[in-house]
Write a protein that holds these residues in place. Structure first.
Motif, short mmCIF file in Angstrom:
data_model
loop_
_atom_site.label_atom_id
_atom_site.label_comp_id
_atom_site.label_asym_id
_atom_site.label_seq_id
_atom_site.Cartn_x
_atom_site.Cartn_y
_atom_site.Cartn_z
N THR A 157 0.85 -1.19 0.00
CA THR A 157 0.00 0.00 0.00
C THR A 157 0.88 1.23 0.00
O THR A 157 1.67 1.45 0.93
N ARG A 168 -1.99 0.65 -8.84
CA ARG A 168 -3.44 0.56 -8.96
C ARG A 168 -4.09 1.53 -7.97
O ARG A 168 -3.86 1.45 -6.76
N LEU A 169 -4.91 2.45 -8.50
CA LEU A 169 -5.74 3.31 -7.66
C LEU A 169 -7.11 2.67 -7.54
O LEU A 169 -7.68 2.22 -8.55
N SER A 170 -7.66 2.61 -6.32
CA SER A 170 -8.95 1.94 -6.16
C SER A 170 -9.75 2.56 -5.03
O SER A 170 -9.20 3.18 -4.12
N ASP A 171 -11.05 2.39 -5.14
CA ASP A 171 -11.98 2.72 -4.05
C ASP A 171 -12.48 1.40 -3.50
O ASP A 171 -13.33 0.75 -4.12
N PRO A 172 -11.98 0.94 -2.36
CA PRO A 172 -12.33 -0.40 -1.87
C PRO A 172 -13.80 -0.53 -1.49
O PRO A 172 -14.34 -1.63 -1.53
N ASN A 199 -15.59 -0.77 -4.95
CA ASN A 199 -15.02 -1.80 -5.81
C ASN A 199 -14.70 -1.26 -7.20
O ASN A 199 -14.96 -1.88 -8.22
N SER A 201 -11.52 0.59 -9.66
CA SER A 201 -10.07 0.72 -9.71
C SER A 201 -9.60 1.13 -11.10
O SER A 201 -10.31 0.92 -12.10
N GLN A 217 -5.66 1.35 -13.42
CA GLN A 217 -4.25 0.96 -13.43
C GLN A 217 -3.44 2.08 -14.06
O GLN A 217 -3.75 2.57 -15.15
N GLN A 223 -12.28 11.88 -6.17
CA GLN A 223 -11.66 10.62 -5.74
C GLN A 223 -10.50 10.83 -4.76
O GLN A 223 -10.03 9.89 -4.14
N TRP A 265 -10.00 7.26 -2.51
CA TRP A 265 -9.27 6.20 -3.18
C TRP A 265 -7.96 5.93 -2.47
O TRP A 265 -7.46 6.76 -1.70
#
Length: 625
Positions: free
Chosen positions: A46, A66-70, A73, A75, A77, A93, A97
């Motif tokens: 992380t 990888r950027l993501s919003d857990p 769900n 993401s 790249q 974001q 994110w």
């Protein structure tokens, strides 16, 4: 994640190939290069957790990120040469994110402050940095950012004493009506207080002079006590200001004496509250009581949604908002009862109209249906009185529906024969529900254990309520079933503490703030109250009193009250946004509406409820056996 504070010689040339920093001259790039810190990370590391993206800007030198919003769900790249974090990641974001190394990678980091200073000198860079521009713009002072509605309600939680503008104007009760009117004229006040032996005796307003003196042509030499409101309603000086608002709205009054013990400090009027937009609740209630037709009430009912929008815009607490919105519901109910009696004649026997559910708890929002019942005196005779009360309750319930309070889907209303019964029948209902806690009985107790008298002989309810709590206090078998029923409503948290969104139905990918957030707290508070023999109905108050009785720890009660307030404000704000956009308000919240700060607190609120559900479940695990 190992870092290399010193940048290699080729790093400046790498910056020249990056499209944003290529806008700078060579000298500026060399200076900038010295402010970066280089770091390497293995796949899965992380790089920036949720909430950390605003702390710095990252430039990917090699590998991928990888950027993501857990929670949602989602993401994307990013590859070598891409930027992410402060400035580069779009503002919506930025706070929600996180960044994780998708492969082994190397990233160059630039502190947020250094980037902001760079863009101050080289304004053209802001074109490439979508979330940077708001940071560079001057920020308004907090009081400038609050809109008119916010300024209007900024005293909502302050003590009533802060609203007093002058010393009380007092007279002895034997003063003549004429002398009283002259004093009010000379001092330009709309009311005076009558004092006898240093104690409050009565209250006289300009409306009393109009309606009780001028209109009936009363002798103005008579003592003013003849037209006064004796033993008027009062407020303690330390009461929150919104209680003055509620008192005025519920009872259609415009003057409230403020007391400190037996000593009179002054008077609070609707005029004193005109700087608070919440005063619209007082005027709204007043307009409701003036209506003589159902159509008139129906026209006024559209203003309830506007009231909630104003309260949400002003950041009013969920606790006070619930009381204010419910006070308006009470006003509609009471006025419809008056109209029913005007049309059908006075009731043949004593009765009390009782609110149930959220109205009883003073926790309503603009999105509410009806839950009510009618408790009749035991002198009730079906043949002699049945037709009257059926017509009476139907008039009121149908009128509420016309005003936007839809009929209860489960028919839990006074217009339904089952819920319009003499007191002795209600006593039997409660006895059966407690002694034989079957699934339907448990469902009914969740509605009818939350009761509050709205109009009529409140004594019919008070004695009944006292009997019920005496029967439930310490009744481990019944309470165990109540706990089991309450645990059917669970917070939407997954195994690893992530928020779980609904997957189907009419509102996919949302959270039901009511049934998975607020209702579990309401259910917990109800169990605590029944176990302690507490008669209050409001959830916040139940938690406070139950803690004092030892049914829940003080800390747990505070945590639940905090969670309830947070979830309630989210719900109010969500509904206000919907109404502002012309949509019907509901309870289904999309996480995209929340900031990362709000999401974090939402998880904490759900975790508090989940933990205390587990504690209560363990306490009563053996109660049914």
């Amino acid at each position: 994640m190992p870092s290399t504070p010193k940048h290699p010689p080729q790093f400046s040339s790498q910056l020249s190939r990056q499209r944003v920093f290529a806008q700078l001259g060579a000298k500026s790039r060399d200076t900038l290069a010295g402010q970066f810190t280089l770091a390497r990370a293995t796949a899965g590391t992380t790089l920036l957790a949720q909430g950390q993206l605003p702390s710095r800007l990252g430039l990917i030198l090699s590998g991928s990120v990888r950027l993501s919003d857990p929670d949602l769900n989602l993401s994307v790249q990013l590859e070598a040469g891409d930027l992410f974090g402060f400035g580069a990641t779009p503002a919506p974001q930025l706070a929600t994110w996180q960044a994780v190394a998708a492969t082994d990678c190397e990233v160059a980091w630039l502190p947020a402050q250094a980037l902001a200073q760079l863009c101050t000198k080289h304004a053209q860079l802001a074109y490439f940095l979508p979330s940077l521009q708001p940071v560079l713009q001057p920020q308004a002072e907090p009081n400038q950012r609050v809109n008119a509605s916010g300024n209007a309600l900024n005293l909502l939680g302050t003590p009533v004493r802060s609203l007093i503008k002058r010393a009380p104007i007092t007279l002895p009760p034997e003063t003549s009506i004429q002398a009283t009117a002259e004093l009010m004229r000379d001092l330009r006040v709309s009311s005076v207080l009558l004092i006898e032996q240093d104690l409050l005796f009565g209250l006289v307003t300009d409306r009393d002079l109009r309606n009780r003196v001028v209109a009936p042509n009363l002798d103005i030499t008579r003592p003013v006590a003849d037209i006064a409101t004796l033993a008027p309603m009062t407020l303690s000086a330390n009461s929150p200001a919104f209680e003055a608002l509620l008192l005025m709205a519920r009872h259609n009054i415009h003057h409230v004496p403020v007391m400190e013990g037996d000593h009179i400090l002054g008077m609070v009027t609707t005029t004193d509250l005109t700087e608070q937009h919440s005063t619209s609740a007082v005027y709204l209630a007043g307009d409701i009581y003036k209506q003589t037709t159902l159509n008139g009430l129906k026209n006024i009912s559209t203003r309830v949604k506007q009231l909630q929008q104003h309260l949400a815009a002003a950041d009013a607490s969920a606790y006070s908002t619930g009381h204010i919105i419910t006070a308006i519901t009470d006003a509609f109910t009471t006025r419809l009862i008056h109209l029913a009696e005007a049309q059908l004649g006075p009731a043949p026997i004593d009765y009390v109209w009782v609110a149930a559910g959220s109205q009883a708890r003073n926790e309503q929002t603009a999105k509410s249906d009806q839950d009510n019942c009618l408790i009749l005196d035991d002198a009730f005779d079906e043949a002699a009185h049945g037709a009257y009360f059926k017509a009476f309750s139907t008039f009121v319930c149908d009128g509420l529906a016309e005003c936007g309070y839809i009929h209860c889907p489960g028919d839990m209303m006074a217009m339904t024969d089952t819920w319009r019964q003499p007191r002795r029948v209600w006593a039997e209902y409660f006895r059966k529900w407690v002694d034989s806690p079957k699934p339907k009985s448990l469902m009914l107790t969740c509605v009818f254990f939350d009761l509050r008298a709205i109009h009529g002989q409140a004594e019919l309810l008070d004695g009944l309520r006292q009997q019920v709590v005496q029967h439930t206090k310490g009744n481990s078998l019944f309470l165990a079933y109540m706990v089991s029923n309450a645990l059917k409503h669970r917070p939407p948290l997954g195994m690893f503490g992530q928020i779980t969104l609904s997957r189907g139905g009419e509102h996919p990918h949302t959270i039901d703030l009511k049934h998975t957030g607020i209702v579990p707290i309401v259910d917990l508070a109800r169990v605590y109250a029944l176990a302690a023999g507490v008669t209050v109905a409001n959830t916040h108050d139940r938690l406070e009193v139950s803690a004092q009785a030892g049914e829940v720890t003080e800390q747990s009660a505070r945590d639940l009250r905090g969670a309830l307030e947070f979830l309630g404000k989210l719900r109010m704000a969500h509904q206000a946004r919907q109404m502002a956009q012309g949509q019907a308000p509901d309870n289904f919240l999309a996480l995209e509406e929340l900031s990362n700060f709000e999401r974090s607190h939402l998880k904490e609120a759900f975790s508090v409820v989940q933990t205390l559900q587990g504690v209560l479940g363990q306490r009563y695990a053996g109660g049914r056996f």
